[in-house]
Motif scaffolding. Sequence first.
Motif, PDB file in Angstrom:
ATOM      1  N   TYR A  42      23.631 -15.052  -1.772  1.00 37.77           N
ATOM      2  CA  TYR A  42      23.300 -15.050  -3.196  1.00 37.77           C
ATOM      3  C   TYR A  42      21.817 -14.740  -3.418  1.00 37.77           C
ATOM      4  O   TYR A  42      21.457 -14.029  -4.345  1.00 37.77           O
ATOM      5  CB  TYR A  42      23.624 -16.393  -3.833  1.00 37.77           C
ATOM      6  CG  TYR A  42      25.090 -16.689  -3.959  1.00 37.77           C
ATOM      7  CD1 TYR A  42      26.040 -15.681  -4.018  1.00 37.77           C
ATOM      8  CD2 TYR A  42      25.529 -17.996  -4.024  1.00 37.77           C
ATOM      9  CE1 TYR A  42      27.383 -15.966  -4.139  1.00 37.77           C
ATOM     10  CE2 TYR A  42      26.868 -18.282  -4.148  1.00 37.77           C
ATOM     11  CZ  TYR A  42      27.793 -17.271  -4.206  1.00 37.77           C
ATOM     12  OH  TYR A  42      29.108 -17.561  -4.333  1.00 37.77           O
ATOM     13  N   ALA A  45      20.955 -10.989  -3.146  1.00 31.47           N
ATOM     14  CA  ALA A  45      21.617 -10.086  -4.089  1.00 31.47           C
ATOM     15  C   ALA A  45      20.633  -9.509  -5.099  1.00 31.47           C
ATOM     16  O   ALA A  45      19.611 -10.108  -5.424  1.00 31.47           O
ATOM     17  CB  ALA A  45      22.721 -10.837  -4.817  1.00 31.47           C
ATOM     18  N   LYS A  46      20.975  -8.341  -5.587  1.00 28.74           N
ATOM     19  CA  LYS A  46      20.169  -7.699  -6.620  1.00 28.74           C
ATOM     20  C   LYS A  46      20.471  -8.358  -7.957  1.00 28.74           C
ATOM     21  O   LYS A  46      21.486  -9.019  -8.127  1.00 28.74           O
ATOM     22  CB  LYS A  46      20.493  -6.219  -6.678  1.00 28.74           C
ATOM     23  CG  LYS A  46      20.155  -5.471  -5.414  1.00 28.74           C
ATOM     24  CD  LYS A  46      20.516  -4.016  -5.563  1.00 28.74           C
ATOM     25  CE  LYS A  46      20.128  -3.253  -4.331  1.00 28.74           C
ATOM     26  NZ  LYS A  46      21.137  -3.217  -3.319  1.00 28.74           N
ATOM     27  N   GLU A  47      19.602  -8.131  -8.904  1.00 32.93           N
ATOM     28  CA  GLU A  47      19.807  -8.695 -10.232  1.00 32.93           C
ATOM     29  C   GLU A  47      21.048  -8.078 -10.862  1.00 32.93           C
ATOM     30  O   GLU A  47      21.325  -6.887 -10.708  1.00 32.93           O
ATOM     31  CB  GLU A  47      18.582  -8.419 -11.101  1.00 32.93           C
ATOM     32  CG  GLU A  47      18.651  -9.127 -12.431  1.00 32.93           C
ATOM     33  CD  GLU A  47      17.357  -8.989 -13.197  1.00 32.93           C
ATOM     34  OE1 GLU A  47      17.428  -8.985 -14.427  1.00 32.93           O
ATOM     35  OE2 GLU A  47      16.306  -8.887 -12.563  1.00 32.93           O
ATOM     36  N   ASP A  48      21.796  -8.875 -11.567  1.00 30.27           N
ATOM     37  CA  ASP A  48      23.033  -8.428 -12.185  1.00 30.27           C
ATOM     38  C   ASP A  48      22.725  -7.449 -13.322  1.00 30.27           C
ATOM     39  O   ASP A  48      21.998  -7.792 -14.247  1.00 30.27           O
ATOM     40  CB  ASP A  48      23.796  -9.639 -12.720  1.00 30.27           C
ATOM     41  CG  ASP A  48      25.217  -9.304 -13.099  1.00 30.27           C
ATOM     42  OD1 ASP A  48      25.639  -8.162 -12.867  1.00 30.27           O
ATOM     43  OD2 ASP A  48      25.902 -10.198 -13.609  1.00 30.27           O
ATOM     44  N   PRO A  49      23.273  -6.232 -13.278  1.00 25.99           N
ATOM     45  CA  PRO A  49      22.968  -5.260 -14.333  1.00 25.99           C
ATOM     46  C   PRO A  49      23.708  -5.548 -15.639  1.00 25.99           C
ATOM     47  O   PRO A  49      23.387  -4.989 -16.667  1.00 25.99           O
ATOM     48  CB  PRO A  49      23.437  -3.932 -13.737  1.00 25.99           C
ATOM     49  CG  PRO A  49      24.520  -4.322 -12.792  1.00 25.99           C
ATOM     50  CD  PRO A  49      24.120  -5.667 -12.241  1.00 25.99           C
ATOM     51  N   PHE A  50      24.685  -6.427 -15.611  1.00 26.60           N
ATOM     52  CA  PHE A  50      25.479  -6.729 -16.804  1.00 26.60           C
ATOM     53  C   PHE A  50      24.956  -8.004 -17.455  1.00 26.60           C
ATOM     54  O   PHE A  50      24.857  -9.035 -16.801  1.00 26.60           O
ATOM     55  CB  PHE A  50      26.945  -6.904 -16.400  1.00 26.60           C
ATOM     56  CG  PHE A  50      27.870  -7.068 -17.544  1.00 26.60           C
ATOM     57  CD1 PHE A  50      28.199  -5.983 -18.343  1.00 26.60           C
ATOM     58  CD2 PHE A  50      28.420  -8.288 -17.844  1.00 26.60           C
ATOM     59  CE1 PHE A  50      29.062  -6.122 -19.410  1.00 26.60           C
ATOM     60  CE2 PHE A  50      29.282  -8.437 -18.903  1.00 26.60           C
ATOM     61  CZ  PHE A  50      29.612  -7.353 -19.694  1.00 26.60           C
ATOM     62  N   ARG A  52      25.451 -11.094 -18.772  1.00 26.90           N
ATOM     63  CA  ARG A  52      26.586 -11.997 -18.884  1.00 26.90           C
ATOM     64  C   ARG A  52      26.404 -13.086 -19.940  1.00 26.90           C
ATOM     65  O   ARG A  52      27.372 -13.672 -20.386  1.00 26.90           O
ATOM     66  CB  ARG A  52      26.878 -12.629 -17.545  1.00 26.90           C
ATOM     67  CG  ARG A  52      27.227 -11.565 -16.519  1.00 26.90           C
ATOM     68  CD  ARG A  52      27.898 -12.148 -15.315  1.00 26.90           C
ATOM     69  NE  ARG A  52      28.079 -11.123 -14.313  1.00 26.90           N
ATOM     70  CZ  ARG A  52      29.129 -10.325 -14.256  1.00 26.90           C
ATOM     71  NH1 ARG A  52      30.058 -10.406 -15.150  1.00 26.90           N
ATOM     72  NH2 ARG A  52      29.223  -9.429 -13.297  1.00 26.90           N
TER      73      ARG A  52
END
Length: 91
Positions: A42, A45-50, A52
């Motif tokens: 975790y 991981a890259k930053e979430d592009p969506f 949320r």
Amino acid sequence: MLAQTRETFWTISPTGKAAFYFLAAAAILVFAVGVYERFQRYARAKEDPFPRLDDLPGRVVDAATTVLSNRQQFDRDLYAGVMHSFILWGS
């Protein structure tokens, strides 16, 4: 007054007790390594592009409507939607 309980290791030999504690420690270690690796994955991981959390109240209402109405079940297959409704709302 003391409560009556059974012995924890009633007929287990000292060797059996040692094996029990060794296997319990090994199981806890495997679990801890798995949790550590999951958190490491975790963290990498890259930053979430969506986005949320964008319009969270509207998304919660939409999700609740979808779940409670079985909308997507009926869209795909009428018979599956009816059976899913019977299972979900049946007693």
